[in-house]
Structures are given as structure tokens and as C-alpha cells.
Design a protein around this motif. Structure first.
Motif, mmCIF file in Angstrom:
data_model
loop_
_atom_site.group_PDB
_atom_site.id
_atom_site.type_symbol
_atom_site.label_atom_id
_atom_site.label_comp_id
_atom_site.label_asym_id
_atom_site.label_seq_id
_atom_site.Cartn_x
_atom_site.Cartn_y
_atom_site.Cartn_z
ATOM 1 N N ASN A 198 0.824 -1.214 0.000
ATOM 2 C CA ASN A 198 0.000 0.000 0.000
ATOM 3 C C ASN A 198 0.856 1.261 0.000
ATOM 4 O O ASN A 198 0.561 2.220 -0.720
ATOM 5 C CB ASN A 198 -0.936 0.002 1.206
ATOM 6 C CG ASN A 198 -1.999 -1.070 1.118
ATOM 7 O OD1 ASN A 198 -2.260 -1.620 0.046
ATOM 8 N ND2 ASN A 198 -2.599 -1.393 2.244
ATOM 9 N N SER A 228 -7.109 13.551 0.382
ATOM 10 C CA SER A 228 -6.809 12.172 0.031
ATOM 11 C C SER A 228 -8.124 11.439 -0.155
ATOM 12 O O SER A 228 -9.163 11.863 0.348
ATOM 13 C CB SER A 228 -5.990 11.532 1.158
ATOM 14 O OG SER A 228 -5.669 10.214 0.842
ATOM 15 N N GLU A 274 2.431 1.970 -3.357
ATOM 16 C CA GLU A 274 1.469 2.430 -4.351
ATOM 17 C C GLU A 274 0.924 3.821 -4.031
ATOM 18 O O GLU A 274 0.323 4.448 -4.892
ATOM 19 C CB GLU A 274 0.302 1.450 -4.448
ATOM 20 C CG GLU A 274 0.691 0.104 -5.018
ATOM 21 C CD GLU A 274 -0.450 -0.887 -5.037
ATOM 22 O OE1 GLU A 274 -1.604 -0.489 -4.767
ATOM 23 O OE2 GLU A 274 -0.190 -2.067 -5.319
ATOM 24 N N SER A 275 1.133 4.306 -2.813
ATOM 25 C CA SER A 275 0.477 5.532 -2.388
ATOM 26 C C SER A 275 1.396 6.731 -2.192
ATOM 27 O O SER A 275 0.999 7.862 -2.477
ATOM 28 C CB SER A 275 -0.263 5.284 -1.064
ATOM 29 O OG SER A 275 -1.188 4.238 -1.201
#
Length: 172
Positions: free
Chosen positions: A69, A118, A72-73
Motif C-alpha cells: 500500500n 486524500s 502504491e500511495s
């Protein structure tokens, strides 16, 4: 991790884009790591202005699904909040000297929403095959992930903010 490891929360800027390392061996555990910079703001009492103090740099490591995660973030230059435990890693340099480096093993990582917004997207991951055979779809999934990451990176580049103009900006 030991219960006695000091816990800390760091607020700073991603000094590098996280790099994901796939697990190896009989019991593979994927991990990712990135650098986090934290610059202290100091009030100059003579001028009344805030100036940048020294920047402290930390290596942040995350494991398993959190590693995926985070990779990817989080991108270099983004504001992040990291919560985890402080560990000391030992390694040997080229001169055969034992060196020690502080590392934050993070339990939680997120963007600092003081500087932007976000959108949460829940991840859905397939469990490992129970037969013990290697999943033939892994290569296809990795290729698809790489293509999606490239597309996201292109979009991120188009949406990029000049980090040098943000307060507390750090350079890698």
C-alpha cells in the motif's frame, strides 16, 4: 518487535519514493522502505521570521500488505505521517567497520492532510495458493500493476506541486 522498543510518530516529507522489495526464501515477506525528512522551523527573535533549522533524515520500513500500500500511495515530496517503533540496524561498511543506523519500523503510514486531500481506496488482495504451487498469474498481475503504476506516475507528474514552494519542503 520488542514491546520495549520506543514508539514514535514522525511528521515530515517523503525524501524518496518507496521501493518495494519482494520477499525471498521459504517464507517470503515483502517490505518497502523510503526516506523521510523532518525540518524544524525556528523563530528568529531578532527578525520575527521563521527559518528552516537542520533537517533530520529517517529510514522508514514497512512490511507485508502495508509495504504494498505504501509503495502504491506515497511519492517523493509528499507530506507524510509515520507511526512506528525505533530500531537500530547494524551493517558493515566497505572498511569492515560495524555501523548503526536508526530505522523506523512503521505500523501506520499516511499522507498529512494539512497540505491536501486524500481518497481512501480499500485494497483487495488474493490470498496465496494453498497448493504450494507458484501462482501463474503473478507475472501477469505484476505487469498489470507496473502498467497502472506508470499511468499513475504520469498523472502524478501532471498534477505535481512544486514542493520547493511548500512550507517545510525538503530536498532529497
Amino acid at each position: 518487535m520488542s514491546v520495549r522498543d520506543p514508539q514514535l510518530t514522525l511528521v515530515g516529507w517523503a525524501g524518496s519514493t518507496p521501493k518495494l522489495y519482494p520477499g525471498q526464501g521459504e517464507n517470503p515477506v515483502a517490505f518497502a522502505q523510503f526516506r523521510l525528512g523532518q525540518t524544524t522551523r525556528v523563530l528568529n527573535r531578532d527578525t520575527g521570521e521563521l527559518t528552516d533549522g537542520p533537517t533530520s533524515w529517517y529510514t522508514v520500513k514497512v512490511f507485508r500488505d502495508l509495504a504494498q500500500n505504501v509503495s502504491e500511495s506515497i511519492r517523493q515530496g509528499e507530506p507524510v505521517v509515520v507511526h512506528g517503533r525505533l530500531r537500530i540496524e547494524e551493517w558493515t561498511n566497505a572498511d569492515q567497520q560495524v555501523m548503526r543506523t536508526p530505522v523506523v519500523v512503521a505500523d501506520a503510514v499516511g499522507t498529512d492532510l494539512r497540505w491536501g486531500t486524500s481518497r481512501f481506496v480499500r485494497t483487495v488482495r488474493q490470498s496465496a495458493p494453498e497448493t504450494g504451487e507458484e501462482d501463474t498469474g503473478v507475472a501477469e498481475a505484476l505487469a498489470l500493476h507496473a502498467e497502472q503504476s506508470d499511468q499513475q506516475t504520469e498523472q502524478d507528474d501532471q498534477d505535481a506541486v512544486d514542493v520547493a514552494r511548500l512550507p517545510y519542503a525538503v530536498s532529497a
